[in-house]
Design a protein around this motif. Structure first.
Motif, short mmCIF file in Angstrom:
data_model
loop_
_atom_site.label_atom_id
_atom_site.label_comp_id
_atom_site.label_asym_id
_atom_site.label_seq_id
_atom_site.Cartn_x
_atom_site.Cartn_y
_atom_site.Cartn_z
N VAL A 282 -30.51 20.57 -15.38
CA VAL A 282 -31.37 21.75 -15.26
C VAL A 282 -32.75 21.48 -15.85
CG1 VAL A 282 -29.43 23.35 -15.34
CG2 VAL A 282 -30.57 22.72 -17.47
N TYR A 283 -32.88 20.39 -16.61
CA TYR A 283 -34.18 20.00 -17.17
C TYR A 283 -34.67 18.76 -16.42
CZ TYR A 283 -32.78 23.13 -20.93
OH TYR A 283 -32.36 24.23 -21.65
N ILE B 158 -26.04 26.40 -19.83
CA ILE B 158 -24.61 26.58 -20.14
C ILE B 158 -23.81 27.00 -18.91
CG2 ILE B 158 -25.11 27.13 -22.54
CD1 ILE B 158 -24.76 30.07 -21.90
N GLY B 159 -24.46 27.15 -17.77
CA GLY B 159 -23.75 27.55 -16.55
C GLY B 159 -23.20 28.96 -16.65
N LEU B 160 -23.98 29.88 -17.21
CA LEU B 160 -23.47 31.23 -17.47
C LEU B 160 -23.12 31.97 -16.18
CD1 LEU B 160 -22.87 33.51 -19.47
CD2 LEU B 160 -25.27 34.22 -19.25
N ALA C 285 -21.63 6.61 -10.94
CA ALA C 285 -20.79 7.15 -11.99
C ALA C 285 -19.94 8.28 -11.44
CB ALA C 285 -21.65 7.66 -13.13
N HIS C 286 -18.82 8.52 -12.06
CA HIS C 286 -17.91 9.55 -11.58
C HIS C 286 -17.67 10.61 -12.64
CE1 HIS C 286 -17.08 7.23 -7.95
NE2 HIS C 286 -17.00 6.18 -8.72
N ALA C 287 -18.62 10.77 -13.54
CA ALA C 287 -18.48 11.80 -14.56
C ALA C 287 -18.53 13.17 -13.90
CB ALA C 287 -19.61 11.68 -15.58
N PRO C 288 -17.77 14.16 -14.41
CA PRO C 288 -17.79 15.49 -13.80
C PRO C 288 -19.17 16.11 -13.88
CG PRO C 288 -16.60 15.48 -15.89
CD PRO C 288 -16.89 14.07 -15.57
N GLU C 289 -19.53 16.80 -12.81
CA GLU C 289 -20.85 17.42 -12.75
C GLU C 289 -20.92 18.60 -13.71
OE1 GLU C 289 -23.97 18.85 -9.28
OE2 GLU C 289 -21.83 18.68 -8.86
N SER C 290 -22.06 18.78 -14.34
CA SER C 290 -22.29 19.91 -15.23
C SER C 290 -23.76 20.26 -15.14
CB SER C 290 -21.90 19.55 -16.66
OG SER C 290 -22.92 18.78 -17.27
#
Length: 496
Positions: free
Chosen positions: A353-354, A136-138, A13-18
Motif C-alpha cells: 500500500v506504500y 491493516i486491510g480493515l 516468491a510464494h509468500a502470501p499476499e498482504s
C-alpha cells in the motif's frame, strides 16, 4: 527497447499476499505494468500535472528550505521521544472524553475496530481515506465480519467500486482515466443517471449523490489521521473534498486508526506541517478542509470517540537507523510524483500500500526482508537513485541513501553458499579491474563490440549469459579510442 528497473532478486516468491507484501518481486510485477501503455499515459499526465503545481507553490516561499529543516528537526525530536509523547497524547485524549486503544499489529487493530462497530449495532461504516486502515486491510476484515465499509474519498470510492487496489498514496486511482471511471460508475453504482459522460463535473455529481445517502444514514465513521498533537490530545485530518468533514462530524461514533509515528509534540508544530504537506502533496497553498478534534462535546459531533494507536512494525523500525528515518514520512507522496521508476510502472508493481521511493524504504522496514524469495527484498532496487525524491521530500528524508543501505543489507544476507551468475560476474569483474594489465587487455577485447554494434552504435543483442543484460538495456558501442590511449596521445610528457 525496454526500461531497466533494477537488479532482480532471483526467482518468484510464494509468500502470501498482504497489504504490505505482494506475491511478485518488483521487476516481475513492473515488467507486466510496463506493457500497459494506457497506464503509462495516465501516470505521465497525472504526475506531470502535480509536479508543475507543486513547483509553482513551493517557489512562492522564500523560506521553503527553512521550513523543510524545521519539519525534519521536529520529526527527529518525535522519534527520539516517541514513548514519552505517546503517553502524553493518551493522557490528554482521555482527559477530553476519548478512549485510546493500543494495537501491536494489524490483526489486533482490526479486532478492536470490529468490536467497537459491533457495540453500536451498526453493519455499515463510512470511511475517510486512511493509509493506516489500508495497511491493516480493515475493509476486507470488516467485510468478513459482515460489516460494510464505504469509502467516501472520490479516488478511494473509484478503487473500491472497481474492485481494484490503490496505486498512489495521495491519488489512489491515479492509474485510471475519466473514461474508465465513467465505466466503473455505470456498472457498479446504483442510481446513476442515464447517459452519464466522462465529464469531471458529471462524475463528481454522480459520486456526490451516491455518497449523500451514506453520510445521512451512517452511525459509525472510521478515519485515519495526518497528525496527532501530544500536548493537547488533538487529532487532525486534512483533505480536499469535504467528505472527511462529513465523516468526522455526522456519525455518533468516530474511530480513528493512527500510526504511532504520526505524533507532533505541540500544537505550534502543526504550523510547519500545514505549510509543508499541502504544497508537497496536492500543490496547493492550503488544503480546502482541515479538521481538528480534541474530545467529546455534548450535543455536537460524535459522542463516542476512539483512537487506535497502531504499531504494526513501527517499533522495530524505530530501533533501526534506516527505519527511524523512514518513519519521518508524512505521506505527502511528493517522492512518487518525481520518481522516473514510479512514473513508468505505477504503484501496483510495488505490491504494498506504500508504493514509490518512500514505500521502497518503509515497507521493508515494517515487514522485514525475509530472504531473497521475499518480494519486499526487491523493493530497495526499485529506484534509479537519481536523487529527485530527496530533493522533493518536505522533511528531507535521504531516500537514496537509505535505499543503498537496504541494498547492502540484502546483499550481506545473501553471502555464503553457492555463488549465482551475478556473483560470478561481479567476482570476474573485480579480478579484471584489480590489475592494470588485465584491465588493459579487457579494453582491447571490448573493441570487438564495435563490430557487432549497429549503425546506431548500440549493441541490442548478446549471446547467453550476457543476453540477461541486453534483454532490458542497450549497450553502447565501445569508443574508438580508450581513455588510456587518449591520455597517452594527449599527454606525452606524462609518459616520460
Amino acid at each position: 527497447m525496454t526500461t531497466f528497473l533494477g537488479v532482480p532478486l532471483r526467482r518468484h516468491a510464494h509468500a502470501p499476499e498482504s497489504p504490505l507484501r505482494g506475491t511478485e518481486s518488483f521487476p516481475q510485477a513492473a515488467r507486466r505494468e510496463l506493457a500497459n501503455p494506457q497506464l503509462r499515459a495516465n501516470l505521465a499526465h497525472a504526475t506531470a500535472t502535480i509536479r508543475a503545481k507543486r513547483a509553482a507553490v513551493v517557489g512562492e516561499l522564500a523560506d521553503w528550505e527553512a521550513l523543510r529543516d524545521s519539519g525534519s528537526a521536529i520529526k527527529a525530536d518525535v522519534m527520539a521521544r516517541l514513548p514519552e509523547l505517546l503517553e502524553q497524547f493518551e493522557a490528554a485524549f482521555t482527559a477530553r472524553g476519548g478512549t485510546v486503544h493500543w494495537a501491536a499489529d494489524a490483526d489486533e487493530a482490526n479486532r478492536i475496530v470490529t468490536e467497537l462497530v459491533r457495540a453500536t449495532g451498526a453493519d455499515e461504516v463510512i470511511k475517510i481515506k486512511s493509509m493506516a486502515t489500508q495497511e491493516i486491510g480493515l475493509n476486507e476484515y470488516l467485510e468478513e465480519q459482515g460489516i460494510a465499509a464505504v469509502e467516501t474519498d472520490l479516488a478511494e470510492l473509484i478503487v473500491q467500486l472497481g474492485h481494484d487496489k490503490p496505486s498512489h498514496i495521495l491519488v489512489p486511482a491515479i492509474h485510471r482515466n475519466r473514461t474508465e471511471i465513467r465505466d466503473i460508475f455505470v456498472s457498479e453504482m446504483t442510481g446513476v443517471v442515464e447517459g452519464l459522460t466522462d465529464d469531471p463535473r458529471e462524475l463528481a455529481m454522480a459520486a456526490r449523490t451516491h455518497l449523500r445517502r451514506k453520510f445521512l444514514s451512517a452511525r459509525v465513521a472510521v478515519s485515519g489521521a495526518n497528525f496527532g498533537i501530544a500536548d493537547t490530545g488533538t487529532l487532525c485530518v486534512v483533505e480536499s473534498e469535504g467528505n472527511g468533514r462529513m465523516c468526522l462530524t455526522l456519525p455518533d461514533t468516530l474511530i480513528t486508526v493512527m500510526g504511532i509515528e504520526k505524533l507532533l509534540p505541540t500544537f505550534a508544530d502543526l504550523e510547519v506541517f500545514l505549510q509543508l504537506l499541502p504544497r508537497s502533496s496536492t500543490g496547493e497553498r492550503m488544503n480546502p478542509y482541515t479538521s481538528l478534534w480534541s474530545g467529546v462535546t455534548p450535543g455536537d459531533g460524535p459522542q463516542d470517540l476512539h483512537v487506535v494507536l497502531l504499531d504494526n512494525g513501527r517499533t522495530n523500525a524505530l530501533a533501526d537507523e534506516v527505519g527511524r528515518a523512514a518513519l519521518h514520512c508524512i505521506r505527502c507522496s511528493a517522492c512518487l510524483n518525481v520518481c522516473p521508476v514510479y512514473e513508468r510502472t505505477g504503484g501496483h508493481a510495488y505490491g504494498s500500500v506504500y508504493p514509490g521511493p518512500i514505500g521502497a524504504v518503509l515497507t521493508p522496514q515494517l515487514t522485514g526482508m525475509q530472504g531473497h524469495d521475499d518480494p519486499n527484498a526487491s523493493l530497495p532496487y526499485a529506484s534509479s537513485l537519481c536523487g529527485a525524491c530527496y530533493d522533493a521530500c518536505p522533511v528531507k528524508i535521504n531516500i537514496p541513501e537509505l535505499l543503498v543501505e537496504l541494498r547492502a543489507r540484502s546483499v550481506d544476507d545473501e553471502r555464503g553458499g553457492m555463488p549465482g551468475g551475478w556473483d560470478a560476474a561481479m567476482k570476474a569483474a573485480s579480478w579484471v579491474m584489480s590489475d592494470p594489465k588485465r584491465f588493459a587487455a579487457a579494453e582491447k577485447g571490448l573493441q570487438l563490440g564495435r563490430i557487432v554494434a549497429g549503425r546506431d552504435r548500440k549493441i541490442s543483442t548478446l549471446p547467453p549469459p550476457l543476453s540477461g543484460w541486453t534483454q532490458s538495456r542497450d549497450l553502447p558501442a565501445p569508443p574508438a579510442q580508450t581513455f588510456r590511449a587518449w591520455w597517452r596521445e594527449t599527454h606525452p610528457e606524462e609518459q616520460a
